[in-house]
Design a protein around this motif. Structure first.
Motif, PDB file in Angstrom:
ATOM      1  N   MET A   1       0.979  -1.085   0.161  1.00  0.00           N
ATOM      2  CA  MET A   1      -0.082   0.063   0.048  1.00  0.00           C
ATOM      3  C   MET A   1       0.793   1.303  -0.001  1.00  0.00           C
ATOM      4  SD  MET A   1      -2.376   0.824   3.321  1.00  0.00           S
ATOM      5  CE  MET A   1      -1.615  -0.390   4.309  1.00  0.00           C
ATOM      6  N   LYS A   2       0.362   2.235  -0.671  1.00  0.00           N
ATOM      7  CA  LYS A   2       0.872   3.634  -0.582  1.00  0.00           C
ATOM      8  C   LYS A   2       0.840   4.127   0.633  1.00  0.00           C
ATOM      9  CE  LYS A   2       0.103   4.308  -5.496  1.00  0.00           C
ATOM     10  NZ  LYS A   2      -0.495   4.995  -6.421  1.00  0.00           N
ATOM     11  N   ASP A   3       1.890   5.384   0.846  1.00  0.00           N
ATOM     12  CA  ASP A   3       1.393   6.046   1.997  1.00  0.00           C
ATOM     13  C   ASP A   3       0.176   6.834   2.248  1.00  0.00           C
ATOM     14  OD1 ASP A   3       4.331   5.719   2.796  1.00  0.00           O
ATOM     15  OD2 ASP A   3       4.945   7.581   2.018  1.00  0.00           O
ATOM     16  N   ASN A   4      -0.652   6.941   1.381  1.00  0.00           N
ATOM     17  CA  ASN A   4      -1.748   7.650   1.468  1.00  0.00           C
ATOM     18  C   ASN A   4      -2.689   6.635   1.600  1.00  0.00           C
ATOM     19  OD1 ASN A   4      -2.135   6.442  -1.006  1.00  0.00           O
ATOM     20  ND2 ASN A   4      -2.369   8.333  -2.269  1.00  0.00           N
ATOM     21  N   ASN A  12      -3.054  -4.065  -7.106  1.00  0.00           N
ATOM     22  CA  ASN A  12      -4.654  -3.896  -7.575  1.00  0.00           C
ATOM     23  C   ASN A  12      -4.906  -4.822  -8.607  1.00  0.00           C
ATOM     24  OD1 ASN A  12      -6.448  -2.196  -6.331  1.00  0.00           O
ATOM     25  ND2 ASN A  12      -6.129  -0.596  -7.900  1.00  0.00           N
ATOM     26  N   GLU A  13      -3.722  -5.058  -9.627  1.00  0.00           N
ATOM     27  CA  GLU A  13      -3.955  -5.826 -10.812  1.00  0.00           C
ATOM     28  C   GLU A  13      -4.058  -7.410 -10.615  1.00  0.00           C
ATOM     29  OE1 GLU A  13      -0.795  -5.268 -13.519  1.00  0.00           O
ATOM     30  OE2 GLU A  13      -1.069  -3.131 -13.712  1.00  0.00           O
ATOM     31  N   THR A  14      -3.527  -7.874  -9.316  1.00  0.00           N
ATOM     32  CA  THR A  14      -3.660  -8.992  -8.912  1.00  0.00           C
ATOM     33  C   THR A  14      -5.129  -9.645  -8.210  1.00  0.00           C
ATOM     34  OG1 THR A  14      -2.733  -8.902  -6.368  1.00  0.00           O
ATOM     35  CG2 THR A  14      -1.154  -9.071  -8.160  1.00  0.00           C
ATOM     36  N   LEU A  15      -5.717  -8.407  -7.771  1.00  0.00           N
ATOM     37  CA  LEU A  15      -7.131  -8.541  -7.595  1.00  0.00           C
ATOM     38  C   LEU A  15      -8.173  -8.530  -8.568  1.00  0.00           C
ATOM     39  CD1 LEU A  15      -6.947  -6.356  -4.331  1.00  0.00           C
ATOM     40  CD2 LEU A  15      -6.958  -8.999  -4.361  1.00  0.00           C
ATOM     41  N   ALA A  16      -7.878  -8.269  -9.874  1.00  0.00           N
ATOM     42  CA  ALA A  16      -8.717  -8.138 -10.915  1.00  0.00           C
ATOM     43  C   ALA A  16      -9.632  -9.407 -11.132  1.00  0.00           C
ATOM     44  CB  ALA A  16      -8.010  -7.857 -12.237  1.00  0.00           C
ATOM     45  N   PRO A  17      -9.088 -10.565 -10.764  1.00  0.00           N
ATOM     46  CA  PRO A  17     -10.100 -11.806 -11.000  1.00  0.00           C
ATOM     47  C   PRO A  17     -11.046 -11.642 -10.039  1.00  0.00           C
ATOM     48  CG  PRO A  17      -7.837 -12.659 -11.632  1.00  0.00           C
ATOM     49  CD  PRO A  17      -7.595 -11.224 -11.035  1.00  0.00           C
ATOM     50  N   LEU A  18     -10.607 -11.441  -8.642  1.00  0.00           N
ATOM     51  CA  LEU A  18     -11.666 -11.415  -7.203  1.00  0.00           C
ATOM     52  C   LEU A  18     -12.458 -10.332  -7.677  1.00  0.00           C
ATOM     53  CD1 LEU A  18     -12.601 -12.278  -4.839  1.00  0.00           C
ATOM     54  CD2 LEU A  18     -10.718 -11.104  -3.903  1.00  0.00           C
ATOM     55  N   VAL A  37     -17.197   0.338  -4.174  1.00  0.00           N
ATOM     56  CA  VAL A  37     -16.152  -0.228  -3.861  1.00  0.00           C
ATOM     57  C   VAL A  37     -15.159   0.532  -3.288  1.00  0.00           C
ATOM     58  CG1 VAL A  37     -14.339  -1.947  -4.981  1.00  0.00           C
ATOM     59  CG2 VAL A  37     -16.607  -2.013  -5.794  1.00  0.00           C
ATOM     60  N   GLU A  38     -14.766   0.424  -2.061  1.00  0.00           N
ATOM     61  CA  GLU A  38     -13.989   1.291  -1.380  1.00  0.00           C
ATOM     62  C   GLU A  38     -12.646   0.637  -1.091  1.00  0.00           C
ATOM     63  OE1 GLU A  38     -15.169   3.662   2.530  1.00  0.00           O
ATOM     64  OE2 GLU A  38     -14.778   1.525   3.022  1.00  0.00           O
ATOM     65  N   THR A  39     -11.635   1.302  -1.395  1.00  0.00           N
ATOM     66  CA  THR A  39     -10.088   0.693  -1.109  1.00  0.00           C
ATOM     67  C   THR A  39      -9.450   1.570  -0.318  1.00  0.00           C
ATOM     68  OG1 THR A  39      -9.944  -0.741  -3.310  1.00  0.00           O
ATOM     69  CG2 THR A  39      -8.076  -0.143  -2.346  1.00  0.00           C
ATOM     70  N   PHE A  40      -9.096   1.018   0.822  1.00  0.00           N
ATOM     71  CA  PHE A  40      -8.254   1.972   1.709  1.00  0.00           C
ATOM     72  C   PHE A  40      -7.588   1.130   2.763  1.00  0.00           C
ATOM     73  CE2 PHE A  40      -7.462   4.983   5.068  1.00  0.00           C
ATOM     74  CZ  PHE A  40      -6.806   6.075   4.308  1.00  0.00           C
ATOM     75  N   ALA A  41      -6.485   1.530   3.374  1.00  0.00           N
ATOM     76  CA  ALA A  41      -5.756   0.932   4.110  1.00  0.00           C
ATOM     77  C   ALA A  41      -5.496  -0.475   4.130  1.00  0.00           C
ATOM     78  CB  ALA A  41      -6.413   1.254   5.659  1.00  0.00           C
ATOM     79  N   GLY A  42      -5.201  -0.983   3.005  1.00  0.00           N
ATOM     80  CA  GLY A  42      -4.845  -2.513   2.599  1.00  0.00           C
ATOM     81  C   GLY A  42      -6.105  -3.296   2.515  1.00  0.00           C
ATOM     82  N   LYS A  43      -7.368  -2.668   2.488  1.00  0.00           N
ATOM     83  CA  LYS A  43      -8.618  -3.415   2.590  1.00  0.00           C
ATOM     84  C   LYS A  43      -9.410  -2.701   1.308  1.00  0.00           C
ATOM     85  CE  LYS A  43      -8.691  -4.483   7.457  1.00  0.00           C
ATOM     86  NZ  LYS A  43      -9.547  -4.497   8.488  1.00  0.00           N
ATOM     87  N   GLN A  69      -7.006 -18.400  -1.445  1.00  0.00           N
ATOM     88  CA  GLN A  69      -5.707 -17.571  -0.978  1.00  0.00           C
ATOM     89  C   GLN A  69      -5.867 -15.971  -0.499  1.00  0.00           C
ATOM     90  OE1 GLN A  69      -6.600 -18.001  -3.910  1.00  0.00           O
ATOM     91  NE2 GLN A  69      -6.314 -15.939  -5.279  1.00  0.00           N
ATOM     92  N   GLU A  70      -7.334 -15.712  -0.738  1.00  0.00           N
ATOM     93  CA  GLU A  70      -7.637 -14.344  -0.167  1.00  0.00           C
ATOM     94  C   GLU A  70      -8.305 -14.414   1.215  1.00  0.00           C
ATOM     95  OE1 GLU A  70      -6.831 -11.654  -1.751  1.00  0.00           O
ATOM     96  OE2 GLU A  70      -6.207 -12.503  -3.533  1.00  0.00           O
ATOM     97  N   ASN A  71      -7.879 -13.581   1.965  1.00  0.00           N
ATOM     98  CA  ASN A  71      -8.663 -13.438   3.269  1.00  0.00           C
ATOM     99  C   ASN A  71      -9.832 -12.520   3.291  1.00  0.00           C
ATOM    100  OD1 ASN A  71      -8.886 -13.396   6.165  1.00  0.00           O
ATOM    101  ND2 ASN A  71      -7.647 -11.740   6.250  1.00  0.00           N
TER     102      ASN A  71
END
Length: 95
Positions: A1-4, A12-18, A37-43, A69-71
């Motif tokens: 994850m980035k600093d922000n 992000n690309e690895t999550l495309a199939p999910l 769809v909300e993406t923040f803080a690694g979730k 493999q996904e949590n």
């Protein structure tokens, strides 16, 4: 994850199939609607409004079987007035 708090592009690309597995079944809006769809803080959180006839348990177990493999954590809440979605729309000015 980035600093922000946003995800790195590679991750992000690895999550495309999910992403596709969670979003595509609702593209025609017959069984439900992916409202946010909300993406923040690694979730990544998917907010989906479902029809009462939709087999939620079957859908969730199918996703878990396809992506072991996904949590993945699931939460269900009744929101017939669309309060969550309307709150986001108001807060971010797209209502």
């Amino acid at each position: 994850m980035k600093d922000n708090g946003l995800p790195e592009a590679d991750y992000n690309e690895t999550l495309a199939p999910l992403d596709a597995a969670l979003i595509e079944p609702f593209r025609d809006e017959a069984d439900g609607l992916v409202a946010l769809v909300e993406t923040f803080a690694g979730k990544r959180t998917y907010y989906v409004y479902l029809t009462s006839a939709f087999d939620t348990d079957r859908f969730m177990s199918g996703i878990e079987a396809r992506f072991p493999q996904e949590n993945i954590a699931w939460k269900r809440h009744d929101d017939p007035a669309w309060r969550l979605f309307n709150g986001y729309a108001t807060d971010f000015g797209f209502a």
